[in-house]
Design a protein around this motif. Sequence first.
Motif, PDB file in Angstrom:
ATOM      1  N   THR A  34       0.828  -1.206   0.000  1.00 58.38           N
ATOM      2  CA  THR A  34       0.000   0.000   0.000  1.00 58.38           C
ATOM      3  C   THR A  34       0.860   1.254   0.000  1.00 58.38           C
ATOM      4  OG1 THR A  34      -1.744  -1.164   1.217  1.00 58.38           O
ATOM      5  CG2 THR A  34      -1.807   1.242   1.244  1.00 58.38           C
ATOM      6  N   VAL A  35       1.911   1.246   0.829  1.00 53.11           N
ATOM      7  CA  VAL A  35       2.750   2.443   0.973  1.00 53.11           C
ATOM      8  C   VAL A  35       3.644   2.652  -0.244  1.00 53.11           C
ATOM      9  CG1 VAL A  35       4.548   3.544   2.354  1.00 53.11           C
ATOM     10  CG2 VAL A  35       2.688   2.293   3.485  1.00 53.11           C
ATOM     11  N   PHE A  36       4.428   1.626  -0.579  1.00 49.05           N
ATOM     12  CA  PHE A  36       5.442   1.798  -1.620  1.00 49.05           C
ATOM     13  C   PHE A  36       4.948   1.434  -3.029  1.00 49.05           C
ATOM     14  CE2 PHE A  36       7.846   0.997   2.297  1.00 49.05           C
ATOM     15  CZ  PHE A  36       8.639   2.131   2.321  1.00 49.05           C
ATOM     16  N   GLY A  37       3.952   0.563  -3.120  1.00 46.92           N
ATOM     17  CA  GLY A  37       3.471   0.178  -4.441  1.00 46.92           C
ATOM     18  C   GLY A  37       2.256   0.963  -4.888  1.00 46.92           C
ATOM     19  N   SER A  38       1.625   1.678  -3.962  1.00 48.25           N
ATOM     20  CA  SER A  38       0.399   2.389  -4.316  1.00 48.25           C
ATOM     21  C   SER A  38       0.470   3.890  -4.007  1.00 48.25           C
ATOM     22  CB  SER A  38      -0.783   1.774  -3.571  1.00 48.25           C
ATOM     23  OG  SER A  38      -1.950   2.524  -3.778  1.00 48.25           O
ATOM     24  N   LEU A  39       0.618   4.228  -2.722  1.00 41.06           N
ATOM     25  CA  LEU A  39       0.580   5.644  -2.340  1.00 41.06           C
ATOM     26  C   LEU A  39       1.740   6.431  -2.945  1.00 41.06           C
ATOM     27  CD1 LEU A  39      -0.468   5.349   1.415  1.00 41.06           C
ATOM     28  CD2 LEU A  39      -1.905   5.770  -0.589  1.00 41.06           C
ATOM     29  N   LEU A  40       2.928   5.835  -2.931  1.00 42.12           N
ATOM     30  CA  LEU A  40       4.093   6.545  -3.476  1.00 42.12           C
ATOM     31  C   LEU A  40       3.954   6.792  -4.979  1.00 42.12           C
ATOM     32  CD1 LEU A  40       6.826   7.772  -2.819  1.00 42.12           C
ATOM     33  CD2 LEU A  40       7.872   5.521  -3.200  1.00 42.12           C
ATOM     34  N   PRO A  41       3.593   5.809  -5.803  1.00 43.58           N
ATOM     35  CA  PRO A  41       3.396   6.090  -7.226  1.00 43.58           C
ATOM     36  C   PRO A  41       2.279   7.096  -7.494  1.00 43.58           C
ATOM     37  CG  PRO A  41       3.660   3.740  -6.893  1.00 43.58           C
ATOM     38  CD  PRO A  41       3.520   4.365  -5.534  1.00 43.58           C
ATOM     39  N   ILE A  42       1.205   7.034  -6.710  1.00 40.81           N
ATOM     40  CA  ILE A  42       0.126   8.008  -6.910  1.00 40.81           C
ATOM     41  C   ILE A  42       0.614   9.418  -6.588  1.00 40.81           C
ATOM     42  CG2 ILE A  42      -2.111   8.773  -6.008  1.00 40.81           C
ATOM     43  CD1 ILE A  42      -2.879   5.836  -5.695  1.00 40.81           C
ATOM     44  N   TRP A  43       1.344   9.538  -5.478  1.00 38.05           N
ATOM     45  CA  TRP A  43       1.864  10.862  -5.106  1.00 38.05           C
ATOM     46  C   TRP A  43       2.842  11.380  -6.170  1.00 38.05           C
ATOM     47  CZ3 TRP A  43       6.928  12.383  -3.772  1.00 38.05           C
ATOM     48  CH2 TRP A  43       7.038  13.682  -3.276  1.00 38.05           C
ATOM     49  N   GLN A  44       3.729  10.521  -6.647  1.00 39.37           N
ATOM     50  CA  GLN A  44       4.672  10.934  -7.688  1.00 39.37           C
ATOM     51  C   GLN A  44       3.941  11.305  -8.974  1.00 39.37           C
ATOM     52  OE1 GLN A  44       7.331   7.558  -7.893  1.00 39.37           O
ATOM     53  NE2 GLN A  44       8.819   8.522  -6.522  1.00 39.37           N
ATOM     54  N   GLY A  45       2.891  10.521  -9.324  1.00 33.50           N
ATOM     55  CA  GLY A  45       2.140  10.810 -10.542  1.00 33.50           C
ATOM     56  C   GLY A  45       1.409  12.135 -10.458  1.00 33.50           C
ATOM     57  N   VAL A  46       0.750  12.386  -9.328  1.00 33.86           N
ATOM     58  CA  VAL A  46       0.023  13.650  -9.163  1.00 33.86           C
ATOM     59  C   VAL A  46       0.990  14.828  -9.188  1.00 33.86           C
ATOM     60  CG1 VAL A  46      -1.368  15.014  -7.567  1.00 33.86           C
ATOM     61  CG2 VAL A  46      -1.881  12.579  -7.905  1.00 33.86           C
ATOM     62  N   THR A  47       2.138  14.665  -8.527  1.00 33.39           N
ATOM     63  CA  THR A  47       3.143  15.733  -8.535  1.00 33.39           C
ATOM     64  C   THR A  47       3.645  15.990  -9.951  1.00 33.39           C
ATOM     65  OG1 THR A  47       3.838  15.085  -6.314  1.00 33.39           O
ATOM     66  CG2 THR A  47       5.340  16.481  -7.573  1.00 33.39           C
ATOM     67  N   GLY A 144       1.102   6.511 -14.090  1.00 36.72           N
ATOM     68  CA  GLY A 144       1.582   6.168 -12.750  1.00 36.72           C
ATOM     69  C   GLY A 144       0.466   6.182 -11.726  1.00 36.72           C
ATOM     70  N   VAL A 145      -0.462   7.130 -11.863  1.00 38.28           N
ATOM     71  CA  VAL A 145      -1.594   7.202 -10.945  1.00 38.28           C
ATOM     72  C   VAL A 145      -2.493   5.972 -11.113  1.00 38.28           C
ATOM     73  CG1 VAL A 145      -3.671   8.504 -10.329  1.00 38.28           C
ATOM     74  CG2 VAL A 145      -1.544   9.721 -10.867  1.00 38.28           C
ATOM     75  N   VAL A 146      -2.732   5.582 -12.352  1.00 37.88           N
ATOM     76  CA  VAL A 146      -3.573   4.416 -12.618  1.00 37.88           C
ATOM     77  C   VAL A 146      -2.928   3.145 -12.058  1.00 37.88           C
ATOM     78  CG1 VAL A 146      -4.596   2.955 -14.410  1.00 37.88           C
ATOM     79  CG2 VAL A 146      -4.620   5.442 -14.654  1.00 37.88           C
ATOM     80  N   ILE A 147      -1.614   3.013 -12.276  1.00 31.91           N
ATOM     81  CA  ILE A 147      -0.896   1.838 -11.758  1.00 31.91           C
ATOM     82  C   ILE A 147      -0.959   1.806 -10.233  1.00 31.91           C
ATOM     83  CG2 ILE A 147       1.390   0.786 -11.521  1.00 31.91           C
ATOM     84  CD1 ILE A 147       1.999   1.818 -14.352  1.00 31.91           C
ATOM     85  N   GLY A 148      -0.769   2.967  -9.600  1.00 33.03           N
ATOM     86  CA  GLY A 148      -0.856   3.035  -8.142  1.00 33.03           C
ATOM     87  C   GLY A 148      -2.233   2.651  -7.632  1.00 33.03           C
ATOM     88  N   THR A 149      -3.265   3.030  -8.376  1.00 33.77           N
ATOM     89  CA  THR A 149      -4.630   2.678  -7.991  1.00 33.77           C
ATOM     90  C   THR A 149      -4.856   1.167  -8.080  1.00 33.77           C
ATOM     91  OG1 THR A 149      -5.409   4.832  -8.808  1.00 33.77           O
ATOM     92  CG2 THR A 149      -7.067   3.112  -8.451  1.00 33.77           C
ATOM     93  N   LEU A 150      -4.336   0.544  -9.146  1.00 30.47           N
ATOM     94  CA  LEU A 150      -4.443  -0.909  -9.282  1.00 30.47           C
ATOM     95  C   LEU A 150      -3.728  -1.624  -8.140  1.00 30.47           C
ATOM     96  CD1 LEU A 150      -3.882  -1.410 -13.134  1.00 30.47           C
ATOM     97  CD2 LEU A 150      -6.016  -1.704 -11.861  1.00 30.47           C
ATOM     98  N   MET A 151      -2.546  -1.152  -7.787  1.00 26.66           N
ATOM     99  CA  MET A 151      -1.807  -1.769  -6.690  1.00 26.66           C
ATOM    100  C   MET A 151      -2.534  -1.579  -5.361  1.00 26.66           C
ATOM    101  SD  MET A 151       0.591  -3.203  -8.287  1.00 26.66           S
ATOM    102  CE  MET A 151       1.620  -3.788  -6.954  1.00 26.66           C
ATOM    103  N   ALA A 152      -3.229  -0.447  -5.218  1.00 30.16           N
ATOM    104  CA  ALA A 152      -4.003  -0.203  -3.999  1.00 30.16           C
ATOM    105  C   ALA A 152      -5.135  -1.222  -3.877  1.00 30.16           C
ATOM    106  CB  ALA A 152      -4.574   1.209  -3.999  1.00 30.16           C
ATOM    107  N   TYR A 153      -5.772  -1.529  -5.007  1.00 22.44           N
ATOM    108  CA  TYR A 153      -6.840  -2.524  -4.994  1.00 22.44           C
ATOM    109  C   TYR A 153      -6.287  -3.902  -4.637  1.00 22.44           C
ATOM    110  CZ  TYR A 153     -10.615  -5.518  -6.643  1.00 22.44           C
ATOM    111  OH  TYR A 153     -11.598  -6.469  -6.732  1.00 22.44           O
ATOM    112  N   SER A 154      -5.139  -4.240  -5.207  1.00 18.66           N
ATOM    113  CA  SER A 154      -4.499  -5.513  -4.888  1.00 18.66           C
ATOM    114  C   SER A 154      -4.125  -5.583  -3.408  1.00 18.66           C
ATOM    115  CB  SER A 154      -3.256  -5.708  -5.759  1.00 18.66           C
ATOM    116  OG  SER A 154      -2.579  -6.897  -5.427  1.00 18.66           O
ATOM    117  N   ALA A 155      -3.559  -4.500  -2.882  1.00 22.34           N
ATOM    118  CA  ALA A 155      -3.175  -4.458  -1.468  1.00 22.34           C
ATOM    119  C   ALA A 155      -4.397  -4.579  -0.564  1.00 22.34           C
ATOM    120  CB  ALA A 155      -2.432  -3.167  -1.175  1.00 22.34           C
ATOM    121  N   LYS A 156      -5.509  -3.988  -0.974  1.00 18.86           N
ATOM    122  CA  LYS A 156      -6.750  -4.069  -0.189  1.00 18.86           C
ATOM    123  C   LYS A 156      -7.193  -5.523  -0.036  1.00 18.86           C
ATOM    124  CE  LYS A 156     -11.648  -2.780  -0.538  1.00 18.86           C
ATOM    125  NZ  LYS A 156     -12.139  -4.099  -0.975  1.00 18.86           N
TER     126      LYS A 156
END
Length: 287
Positions: A34-47, A144-156
Amino acid sequence: LGERRARTLPSWDHPYGQSRAIYGYGLASGILLTVFGSLLPIWQGVTAIYFSQHHLHNLPVALGVIMFSGAVEGWTLIGAYNVVKELAQDSNMSLRHYIKHGSDSNAVHVLLEDAMALFGVLIAGTTMSLQYFSGVCAADAMGGVVIGTLMAYSAKIIIQRNNAAIMGKAIDPQLLNSLVEILLNHQTVRSVHDCKAVMIGANSVSFKAEVFFDGAEIAKLALKRRQVDRRTLFKSLGSVKDAEEMELLYMQFGEDITNELGEQVDDIERKIKRKYPKVRHIDLEIL
C-alpha cells in the motif's frame, strides 16, 4: 519468511504450531504494498502532472525495457495461475471463488501481484507512447496514478484476506458439510451438534464438534471386541454370587465401554484425516 515460520513444529508456547505466522507476514506485505506500491506512485504521478516537464526522447529503448519486463511478469503470472488453479481444483472451488475465499493466501498474493504488475507494464507502455507522440508530459504521470490505484486494490484484497485469517476464518461451507457427513455416516453416531472449523494455516484446519453416540451400538461393539456372545454374557450374570461380584462385573463392562468409545473416536479421526489430510486438529466432544 512467513512460510519458514509457519513450518515451525509445535512447542509448549505454541501447541498448534505457528501456521498462522504466514498471515502476519502477508498482512505486513499488504501494508508495504500500500505504501510503496500504491501511495508513493500516486503521489509521484500527481506531482508530475502539475510540475514535471520531462519529455521522453528514446521511445524504442523504453519500450524494449517494458517488453522485457512484461515477458518476465507474464511468465511468472502463468506459473502463479497454474498453482492457484490446481489449489482451486483440489478444494472443489472455482478459480474466482478460491481467490476470494481460498486457504493458501500466499499463492493468491503472488497471483494478484503478478497480474497487477503485468497490467502496470501494459499501462506504462501505453502512456509512454502517448506522451512521446502527443508531447503531453502528463500522460505518463497519469499512467503512474492508474498503476498506483491498481496496486491499492491488490493491497486491499491482500490485507482483508490476511486480517480475516488471523482472526480465525471459517473453512469453506462445502468442506464443513463433508466433515459433518463423515460423522453422521459413522455407525455409532446418532447426531452431531455445534460444528466449527477454522483455518489455522495455509493448509491446516482445526475441526470441533459435539457428538452424541449410540450407546447400544457402542455396547454391541464392546462385547464383540471381547468376543462375548449373549450366552456367555448370560452365564456371567448367572454366576454372580453377591453385590461385590456384580459391582466388579459392571466396572469391567464400564471400562470396556469407555475403551470402545475411544476406539470409535479414533476411527472417526482416521477417516477424516485420510480423506482430508489438511484437517490436522480434531476435537470431538462426547455428549
